[in-house]
Write an enzyme that holds these catalytic residues in place. Structure first.
Site, PDB file in Angstrom:
ATOM      1  N   ASP A   1      -6.491   1.262   1.146  1.00 18.55           N
ATOM      2  CA  ASP A   1      -6.623   1.742   2.213  1.00 18.55           C
ATOM      3  C   ASP A   1      -8.240   1.288   2.910  1.00 18.55           C
ATOM      4  O   ASP A   1      -8.855   0.679   2.359  1.00 18.55           O
ATOM      5  CB  ASP A   1      -6.488   3.222   2.743  1.00 18.55           C
ATOM      6  CG  ASP A   1      -7.453   4.078   2.429  1.00 18.55           C
ATOM      7  OD1 ASP A   1      -8.251   3.724   1.474  1.00 18.55           O
ATOM      8  OD2 ASP A   1      -7.324   5.453   2.595  1.00 18.55           O
TER       9      ASP A   1
ATOM     10  N   LYS B   1       0.897  -1.019   0.047  1.00 14.83           N
ATOM     11  CA  LYS B   1      -0.034   0.107  -0.118  1.00 14.83           C
ATOM     12  C   LYS B   1       0.913   1.271   0.131  1.00 14.83           C
ATOM     13  O   LYS B   1       0.595   2.163  -0.850  1.00 14.83           O
ATOM     14  CB  LYS B   1      -1.092  -0.001   1.178  1.00 14.83           C
ATOM     15  CG  LYS B   1      -1.941   1.054   1.333  1.00 14.83           C
ATOM     16  CD  LYS B   1      -2.630   1.357   2.379  1.00 14.83           C
ATOM     17  CE  LYS B   1      -1.929   1.694   3.663  1.00 14.83           C
ATOM     18  NZ  LYS B   1      -2.829   2.023   4.872  1.00 14.83           N
TER      19      LYS B   1
END
Length: 254
Positions: free
Chosen positions: A158, A140
Protein backbone atom coordinates in the site's frame (compact mmCIF):
# COMPACT_ATOMS: atom_id res chain seq x y z
CA UNK A 1 20.01 22.18 8.88
CA UNK A 2 20.84 19.52 11.46
CA UNK A 3 18.33 17.02 10.03
CA UNK A 4 19.63 17.63 6.51
CA UNK A 5 23.21 16.92 7.60
CA UNK A 6 22.06 13.80 9.47
CA UNK A 7 20.29 12.58 6.36
CA UNK A 8 23.36 13.13 4.18
CA UNK A 9 25.53 11.15 6.58
CA UNK A 10 23.00 8.31 6.74
CA UNK A 11 22.68 8.11 2.99
CA UNK A 12 26.46 8.08 2.55
CA UNK A 13 26.84 5.19 5.01
CA UNK A 14 24.77 2.90 2.78
CA UNK A 15 26.05 4.11 -0.60
CA UNK A 16 28.25 1.09 -1.24
CA UNK A 17 25.98 -1.53 0.32
CA UNK A 18 26.28 -4.99 -1.22
CA UNK A 19 23.36 -7.24 -2.02
CA UNK A 20 24.24 -9.45 0.96
CA UNK A 21 24.45 -6.36 3.15
CA UNK A 22 21.01 -5.26 2.01
CA UNK A 23 19.48 -8.67 2.75
CA UNK A 24 21.01 -8.70 6.20
CA UNK A 25 19.92 -5.13 6.92
CA UNK A 26 16.36 -5.74 5.69
CA UNK A 27 16.00 -8.84 7.84
CA UNK A 28 17.50 -7.05 10.83
CA UNK A 29 14.99 -4.21 10.38
CA UNK A 30 12.17 -6.71 10.17
CA UNK A 31 13.27 -8.23 13.47
CA UNK A 32 13.40 -4.76 15.02
CA UNK A 33 9.89 -4.03 13.75
CA UNK A 34 8.73 -7.29 15.36
CA UNK A 35 9.95 -5.94 18.70
CA UNK A 36 8.29 -2.61 18.09
CA UNK A 37 4.96 -4.05 16.96
CA UNK A 38 4.50 -7.53 18.45
CA UNK A 39 0.74 -7.24 17.98
CA UNK A 40 0.76 -5.95 14.41
CA UNK A 41 -2.27 -7.18 12.50
CA UNK A 42 -4.75 -6.38 9.76
CA UNK A 43 -6.62 -3.33 11.03
CA UNK A 44 -9.77 -4.15 9.09
CA UNK A 45 -12.39 -5.99 11.17
CA UNK A 46 -13.65 -9.25 9.67
CA UNK A 47 -14.68 -12.78 10.63
CA UNK A 48 -14.81 -14.54 7.24
CA UNK A 49 -12.83 -14.38 3.97
CA UNK A 50 -15.83 -12.72 2.30
CA UNK A 51 -16.02 -10.04 4.97
CA UNK A 52 -12.32 -9.34 4.54
CA UNK A 53 -12.69 -9.13 0.76
CA UNK A 54 -15.56 -6.66 1.13
CA UNK A 55 -13.76 -4.59 3.79
CA UNK A 56 -10.62 -4.41 1.66
CA UNK A 57 -12.60 -3.24 -1.36
CA UNK A 58 -14.21 -0.56 0.79
CA UNK A 59 -10.81 0.55 2.14
CA UNK A 60 -9.76 2.02 -1.22
CA UNK A 61 -9.35 5.78 -0.71
CA UNK A 62 -10.76 5.39 2.80
CA UNK A 63 -9.35 4.89 6.28
CA UNK A 64 -9.59 1.54 8.03
CA UNK A 65 -11.31 3.31 10.93
CA UNK A 66 -14.11 4.54 8.69
CA UNK A 67 -14.46 1.13 7.06
CA UNK A 68 -14.71 -0.53 10.49
CA UNK A 69 -17.43 1.94 11.46
CA UNK A 70 -19.37 1.05 8.32
CA UNK A 71 -19.07 -2.73 8.11
CA UNK A 72 -20.97 -3.94 11.19
CA UNK A 73 -24.34 -2.91 9.76
CA UNK A 74 -23.27 -3.98 6.26
CA UNK A 75 -22.18 -7.44 7.38
CA UNK A 76 -25.37 -7.91 9.37
CA UNK A 77 -27.44 -7.16 6.26
CA UNK A 78 -25.31 -8.94 3.63
CA UNK A 79 -24.11 -12.27 5.00
CA UNK A 80 -23.03 -14.21 1.93
CA UNK A 81 -22.20 -13.94 -1.76
CA UNK A 82 -25.85 -14.39 -2.76
CA UNK A 83 -26.85 -11.37 -0.67
CA UNK A 84 -24.37 -9.17 -2.52
CA UNK A 85 -25.21 -10.68 -5.92
CA UNK A 86 -28.91 -9.91 -5.45
CA UNK A 87 -28.47 -6.61 -3.59
CA UNK A 88 -30.66 -3.64 -4.34
CA UNK A 89 -28.15 -1.15 -5.69
CA UNK A 90 -29.63 1.91 -4.00
CA UNK A 91 -29.81 0.19 -0.63
CA UNK A 92 -26.25 -1.11 -0.83
CA UNK A 93 -24.98 2.32 -1.84
CA UNK A 94 -26.49 3.81 1.30
CA UNK A 95 -24.81 1.24 3.51
CA UNK A 96 -21.34 1.98 2.11
CA UNK A 97 -21.73 5.69 1.29
CA UNK A 98 -19.47 6.79 4.20
CA UNK A 99 -16.48 5.02 2.63
CA UNK A 100 -16.53 7.21 -0.49
CA UNK A 101 -16.65 6.25 -4.17
CA UNK A 102 -19.70 4.26 -3.14
CA UNK A 103 -21.14 3.82 -6.64
CA UNK A 104 -17.99 2.17 -8.00
CA UNK A 105 -17.64 0.11 -4.82
CA UNK A 106 -21.27 -1.00 -5.12
CA UNK A 107 -20.53 -2.21 -8.66
CA UNK A 108 -17.56 -4.17 -7.32
CA UNK A 109 -19.49 -5.75 -4.45
CA UNK A 110 -22.43 -6.83 -6.59
CA UNK A 111 -20.04 -8.11 -9.25
CA UNK A 112 -18.02 -9.92 -6.60
CA UNK A 113 -21.11 -11.66 -5.24
CA UNK A 114 -22.20 -12.72 -8.72
CA UNK A 115 -18.74 -14.00 -9.68
CA UNK A 116 -18.40 -15.98 -6.45
CA UNK A 117 -21.78 -17.62 -7.03
CA UNK A 118 -21.12 -18.41 -10.67
CA UNK A 119 -17.50 -19.54 -10.41
CA UNK A 120 -16.79 -20.62 -6.83
CA UNK A 121 -20.05 -21.87 -5.29
CA UNK A 122 -20.28 -18.67 -3.26
CA UNK A 123 -16.90 -19.14 -1.54
CA UNK A 124 -13.87 -16.86 -1.74
CA UNK A 125 -11.03 -18.73 -3.48
CA UNK A 126 -7.66 -19.11 -1.77
CA UNK A 127 -5.27 -18.57 -4.69
CA UNK A 128 -3.83 -15.42 -6.21
CA UNK A 129 -4.72 -16.57 -9.73
CA UNK A 130 -8.42 -16.93 -8.91
CA UNK A 131 -8.70 -13.91 -6.62
CA UNK A 132 -7.39 -11.37 -9.14
CA UNK A 133 -10.05 -12.46 -11.63
CA UNK A 134 -12.80 -11.26 -9.28
CA UNK A 135 -14.40 -7.80 -9.58
CA UNK A 136 -12.82 -5.21 -7.29
CA UNK A 137 -9.86 -7.41 -6.34
CA UNK A 138 -6.38 -6.56 -7.55
CA UNK A 139 -3.09 -8.02 -6.45
CA UNK A 140 -2.84 -5.88 -3.30
CA UNK A 141 -6.32 -6.87 -2.13
CA UNK A 142 -5.62 -10.50 -2.99
CA UNK A 143 -2.50 -10.49 -0.81
CA UNK A 144 -4.50 -9.04 2.09
CA UNK A 145 -7.06 -11.83 1.74
CA UNK A 146 -4.49 -14.60 1.29
CA UNK A 147 -2.34 -13.52 4.20
CA UNK A 148 -5.07 -12.77 6.71
CA UNK A 149 -7.93 -15.10 5.82
CA UNK A 150 -6.01 -18.11 4.53
CA UNK A 151 -2.56 -17.85 6.13
CA UNK A 152 -0.90 -17.83 2.72
CA UNK A 153 2.14 -15.51 2.90
CA UNK A 154 1.72 -12.33 0.91
CA UNK A 155 3.20 -8.84 0.74
CA UNK A 156 0.68 -5.99 0.75
CA UNK A 157 2.10 -2.98 -1.07
CA UNK A 158 0.00 0.00 0.00
CA UNK A 159 1.09 3.64 0.11
CA UNK A 160 2.76 3.23 3.52
CA UNK A 161 4.66 0.12 2.45
CA UNK A 162 5.93 1.60 -0.81
CA UNK A 163 6.96 4.84 0.91
CA UNK A 164 8.91 3.11 3.67
CA UNK A 165 10.76 0.50 1.61
CA UNK A 166 11.76 3.35 -0.68
CA UNK A 167 13.08 5.40 2.22
CA UNK A 168 14.96 2.38 3.51
CA UNK A 169 16.50 1.81 0.06
CA UNK A 170 15.26 -1.76 0.01
CA UNK A 171 14.29 -1.18 -3.61
CA UNK A 172 14.22 1.60 -6.18
CA UNK A 173 11.15 0.11 -7.86
CA UNK A 174 7.97 2.18 -7.91
CA UNK A 175 5.49 -0.22 -9.50
CA UNK A 176 3.61 -2.09 -6.72
CA UNK A 177 4.04 -5.53 -8.30
CA UNK A 178 7.77 -4.95 -8.83
CA UNK A 179 8.08 -3.71 -5.24
CA UNK A 180 6.31 -6.85 -4.02
CA UNK A 181 8.71 -9.13 -5.87
CA UNK A 182 11.79 -7.12 -4.88
CA UNK A 183 10.94 -7.23 -1.17
CA UNK A 184 9.92 -10.87 -1.42
CA UNK A 185 13.48 -11.61 -2.54
CA UNK A 186 14.90 -9.96 0.59
CA UNK A 187 12.65 -11.34 3.33
CA UNK A 188 11.84 -14.96 4.16
CA UNK A 189 8.50 -16.03 2.67
CA UNK A 190 7.06 -17.06 6.03
CA UNK A 191 7.52 -13.44 7.20
CA UNK A 192 5.78 -11.71 4.29
CA UNK A 193 2.35 -11.18 5.84
CA UNK A 194 3.66 -10.02 9.20
CA UNK A 195 6.27 -7.82 7.52
CA UNK A 196 3.43 -6.07 5.69
CA UNK A 197 1.57 -5.42 8.94
CA UNK A 198 4.70 -4.20 10.73
CA UNK A 199 5.72 -1.82 7.95
CA UNK A 200 2.21 -0.40 7.67
CA UNK A 201 2.01 0.03 11.45
CA UNK A 202 5.37 1.82 11.41
CA UNK A 203 4.26 4.05 8.55
CA UNK A 204 1.09 5.05 10.37
CA UNK A 205 2.68 5.58 13.76
CA UNK A 206 6.28 6.70 13.28
CA UNK A 207 7.51 7.12 9.70
CA UNK A 208 4.89 9.61 8.53
CA UNK A 209 4.76 10.85 4.96
CA UNK A 210 5.42 14.52 5.67
CA UNK A 211 7.21 14.53 9.01
CA UNK A 212 8.70 11.20 10.12
CA UNK A 213 9.68 10.92 13.79
CA UNK A 214 13.33 10.13 13.04
CA UNK A 215 14.57 10.96 16.53
CA UNK A 216 12.17 8.44 18.08
CA UNK A 217 12.65 5.60 15.58
CA UNK A 218 14.07 2.19 16.48
CA UNK A 219 15.27 1.77 12.91
CA UNK A 220 17.44 4.88 12.93
CA UNK A 221 20.80 3.10 12.74
CA UNK A 222 19.70 1.02 9.74
CA UNK A 223 17.85 3.78 7.85
CA UNK A 224 19.53 5.58 4.94
CA UNK A 225 16.88 8.32 5.21
CA UNK A 226 17.44 9.09 8.89
CA UNK A 227 17.23 12.84 9.29
CA UNK A 228 14.56 13.66 6.73
CA UNK A 229 12.35 14.30 9.76
CA UNK A 230 13.18 15.86 13.14
CA UNK A 231 15.99 14.16 15.03
CA UNK A 232 15.44 16.07 18.27
CA UNK A 233 14.16 13.53 20.83
CA UNK A 234 11.39 15.67 22.30
CA UNK A 235 10.13 16.92 18.96
CA UNK A 236 10.18 13.41 17.53
CA UNK A 237 8.45 11.85 20.54
CA UNK A 238 5.51 14.19 20.06
CA UNK A 239 5.06 12.88 16.51
CA UNK A 240 4.68 9.21 17.47
CA UNK A 241 1.04 8.13 17.18
CA UNK A 242 -1.16 5.21 18.10
CA UNK A 243 -1.77 3.01 21.15
CA UNK A 244 1.81 1.70 20.95
CA UNK A 245 3.36 5.16 21.44
CA UNK A 246 4.43 4.63 25.05
CA UNK A 247 5.89 1.20 24.24
CA UNK A 248 7.79 2.58 21.24
CA UNK A 249 9.23 5.49 23.22
CA UNK A 250 10.32 3.16 26.00
CA UNK A 251 12.14 0.95 23.50
CA UNK A 252 13.95 3.89 21.97
CA UNK A 253 14.84 5.23 25.40
CA UNK A 254 12.72 8.36 25.39
Amino acid sequence: MKSTRSNSKSAARFAGETRLGLVRRARRMNRTLALAFPDAHCELDFSTPLELAVATILSAQCTDIRVNQTTPALFARYRNAKDYAEADRTELEEYIRPTGFFRNKTNSLIGLGQALLEQHDGEVPATMAELVKLPGIGRKTANVILGNAFDVPGITVDTHFSRLVGRWKWTAEEDPVKIEHAIGALIERKEWTMLSHRVIFHGRRVCHARKPACGACLLAKDCPSYGIGPTDPATSAALVKGPEAEHLLELVGR
